[in-house]
Write a protein that holds these residues in place. Structure first.
Motif, short mmCIF file in Angstrom:
data_model
loop_
_atom_site.label_atom_id
_atom_site.label_comp_id
_atom_site.label_asym_id
_atom_site.label_seq_id
_atom_site.Cartn_x
_atom_site.Cartn_y
_atom_site.Cartn_z
N PHE A 269 4.98 -21.60 64.27
CA PHE A 269 6.41 -21.82 64.12
C PHE A 269 6.81 -21.43 62.69
N GLU A 270 7.55 -20.34 62.58
CA GLU A 270 7.95 -19.82 61.27
C GLU A 270 9.43 -20.11 61.04
N ILE A 271 9.73 -20.85 59.98
CA ILE A 271 11.10 -21.17 59.62
C ILE A 271 11.48 -20.38 58.38
N ARG A 272 12.56 -19.63 58.48
CA ARG A 272 13.03 -18.82 57.36
C ARG A 272 14.17 -19.55 56.67
N VAL A 273 14.07 -19.64 55.37
CA VAL A 273 14.94 -20.48 54.57
C VAL A 273 15.57 -19.63 53.47
N SER A 274 16.84 -19.88 53.17
CA SER A 274 17.51 -19.15 52.09
C SER A 274 17.01 -19.66 50.74
N ALA A 275 17.38 -18.93 49.70
CA ALA A 275 16.93 -19.27 48.35
C ALA A 275 17.45 -20.62 47.89
N ASP A 276 18.55 -21.09 48.50
CA ASP A 276 19.08 -22.40 48.11
C ASP A 276 18.70 -23.51 49.08
N GLY A 277 17.75 -23.22 49.99
CA GLY A 277 17.23 -24.26 50.88
C GLY A 277 17.92 -24.40 52.21
N GLU A 278 18.80 -23.47 52.57
CA GLU A 278 19.46 -23.53 53.88
C GLU A 278 18.55 -22.94 54.95
N LEU A 279 18.37 -23.67 56.05
CA LEU A 279 17.57 -23.16 57.16
C LEU A 279 18.35 -22.07 57.87
N ARG A 280 17.73 -20.90 57.99
CA ARG A 280 18.42 -19.77 58.59
C ARG A 280 17.93 -19.43 59.99
N GLU A 281 16.62 -19.45 60.18
CA GLU A 281 16.07 -18.88 61.41
C GLU A 281 14.73 -19.52 61.74
N LEU A 282 14.49 -19.68 63.03
CA LEU A 282 13.17 -20.09 63.52
C LEU A 282 12.59 -18.97 64.36
N ARG A 283 11.39 -18.56 64.02
CA ARG A 283 10.66 -17.58 64.83
C ARG A 283 9.40 -18.23 65.36
N CYS A 284 9.16 -18.05 66.64
CA CYS A 284 8.01 -18.67 67.31
C CYS A 284 7.06 -17.57 67.76
N HIS A 285 5.87 -17.51 67.15
CA HIS A 285 4.89 -16.48 67.42
C HIS A 285 3.82 -17.04 68.37
N PRO A 286 3.72 -16.56 69.61
CA PRO A 286 2.76 -17.11 70.57
C PRO A 286 1.31 -16.92 70.12
N THR A 287 0.50 -17.95 70.35
CA THR A 287 -0.91 -17.92 69.96
C THR A 287 -1.80 -18.39 71.11
N GLU A 288 -3.06 -18.04 71.01
CA GLU A 288 -4.06 -18.50 71.98
C GLU A 288 -5.39 -18.71 71.26
N ILE A 289 -6.08 -19.79 71.60
CA ILE A 289 -7.40 -20.08 71.03
C ILE A 289 -8.46 -19.42 71.90
N ASP A 290 -9.36 -18.68 71.27
CA ASP A 290 -10.47 -18.04 71.97
C ASP A 290 -11.62 -17.90 71.00
N THR A 291 -12.83 -18.13 71.47
CA THR A 291 -14.05 -18.06 70.64
C THR A 291 -13.89 -18.90 69.38
N PHE A 292 -13.30 -20.09 69.54
CA PHE A 292 -13.15 -21.05 68.44
C PHE A 292 -12.39 -20.45 67.26
N ALA A 293 -11.38 -19.64 67.58
CA ALA A 293 -10.51 -19.04 66.58
C ALA A 293 -9.13 -18.87 67.21
N VAL A 294 -8.12 -18.65 66.37
CA VAL A 294 -6.75 -18.50 66.85
C VAL A 294 -6.36 -17.02 66.80
N HIS A 295 -5.65 -16.58 67.85
CA HIS A 295 -5.29 -15.18 67.97
C HIS A 295 -3.83 -15.03 68.40
#
Length: 334
Positions: A269-295
């Motif tokens: 879950f990536e939250i992008r914030v302005s230089a003065d602390g305003e929340l601008r955007e949320l980006r959600c990058h899908p992940t999967e666990i395999d071989t005891f690592a995240v991909h």
């Protein structure tokens, strides 16, 4: 200060058991799999460290505990440093799995590597202290606590977690949490983050009392709520300009996989914030666990993750748009 600051949040980072065994035979960074470069590209990374960092201690026996998680700091600390982990919460139900000696080793390892933490401490007062970190010019204050495992709670001068029930019906709870928030705000941070290890396992939706508590936290100054504990990701809500991640699921572990709930799938879950602390955007990058690592999740898995997150967020009125293999929310416009 950069124009946009990118902050990443994950669920359980559990380096113990089979992950720890596998990591004895591969470089520390291997645990991040194909997500490594994405994680390194962030300005800040905040995770739930779901284990102690030690080679010492004995398994907790004072009460019944079916699972015990411990990782060797010799590789775990370099792994955290490799992707620039900014801060970890220790406010969870596994930091005392190998007793006080292993918990003390965890504090020492994090402090020596200059990785701030909150949610547990050497005393009860320490456990409730907020953290303050600086990320690309932003001052970020963090508080962390859990409603799990009462026997792991710090008590007086005994080490343990910042433990509190999740309820709005107990004035003592509101006073304790409110005091932690007040302390975090004293330095006038640009952002205030609350990281909560709350609720039972394998639940797709937060109960109403958790939603009410999350709103109370936002009403009392929290900008980002970083939830975890369920092992499956739950919905996202934008409430009064703040982002509520009810549960961020599992990120790295060796857990058994429920073939329906798929606890091996989640998001960065990536939250992008302005230089003065305003929340601008949320980006959600899908992940999967395999071989005891995240991909990065392959396309079919990414679609499954997108569909489930949209479904689980629909009752909050969250409107996602497609962004690559993931999802995007314009927080400022919500």
């Amino acid at each position: 200060m950069t124009e946009t600051v990118r902050l990443g949040f994950t669920g359980d980072v559990m380096f113990g058991r089979l992950v720890n065994e596998r990591q004895q035979h591969r470089p520390p960074h291997a645990v991040w799999g194909s997500m490594r470069e994405t994680l390194q590209s962030l300005d800040g990374l905040f995770v739930n460290l779901e284990c102690c960092l030690s080679t010492r201690g004995e398994q907790w026996q004072l009460t019944y505990r079916p699972f015990h998680f411990r990782a060797d700091p010799a590789w775990a600390i370099p792994a955290l440093q490799d992707v620039g982990v900014t801060w970890v919460t220790l406010g969870n139900n596994h930091v005392l799995d190998y007793g006080e000696v292993a918990l003390e080793d965890t504090f020492d390892a994090l402090e020596e590597s200059q990785i701030p933490y909150a949610g547990a401490g050497r005393t009860e007062a320490n456990a409730w202290e907020p953290s303050h970190v600086r990320v690309a010019g932003l001052d970020v204050a963090l508080v962390a606590f859990t409603d799990n495992t009462p026997e792991y709670a710090a008590d007086g001068e005994s080490p343990g977690t910042a433990r509190v029930p999740i309820t709005l019906d107990d004035d003592a709870v509101l006073e304790r949490v409110g005091s932690a928030l007040d302390s975090a705000r004293e330095a006038d941070p640009d952002l205030l983050v609350a990281s909560l290890h709350w609720g039972p396992n394998m639940r797709e939706y937060p109960p109403q009392e958790f939603q009410d508590f999350a709103h109370w936290l936002v009403d009392h100054g929290v900008d980002i709520l970083h939830g975890h504990s369920a092992h499956v990701f739950q919905g996202v809500e934008v409430y009064d300009g703040s982002v509520i991640l009810y549960d961020t699921g599992d990120f790295v572990d060796d857990y058994s996989v429920d073939e329906t709930l798929r606890n091996d799938r989640s998001f960065l879950f990536e939250i992008r914030v302005s230089a003065d602390g305003e929340l601008r955007e949320l980006r959600c990058h899908p992940t999967e666990i395999d071989t005891f690592a995240v991909h990065h999740a392959p396309s079919a898995v990414a679609k499954w993750c997108r569909d489930r997150l949209q479904e689980r967020s629909s009752s909050f009125g969250t409107r996602f748009e497609r962004a690559g293999d993931g999802l995007h929310v314009d927080v400022a416009a919500s």
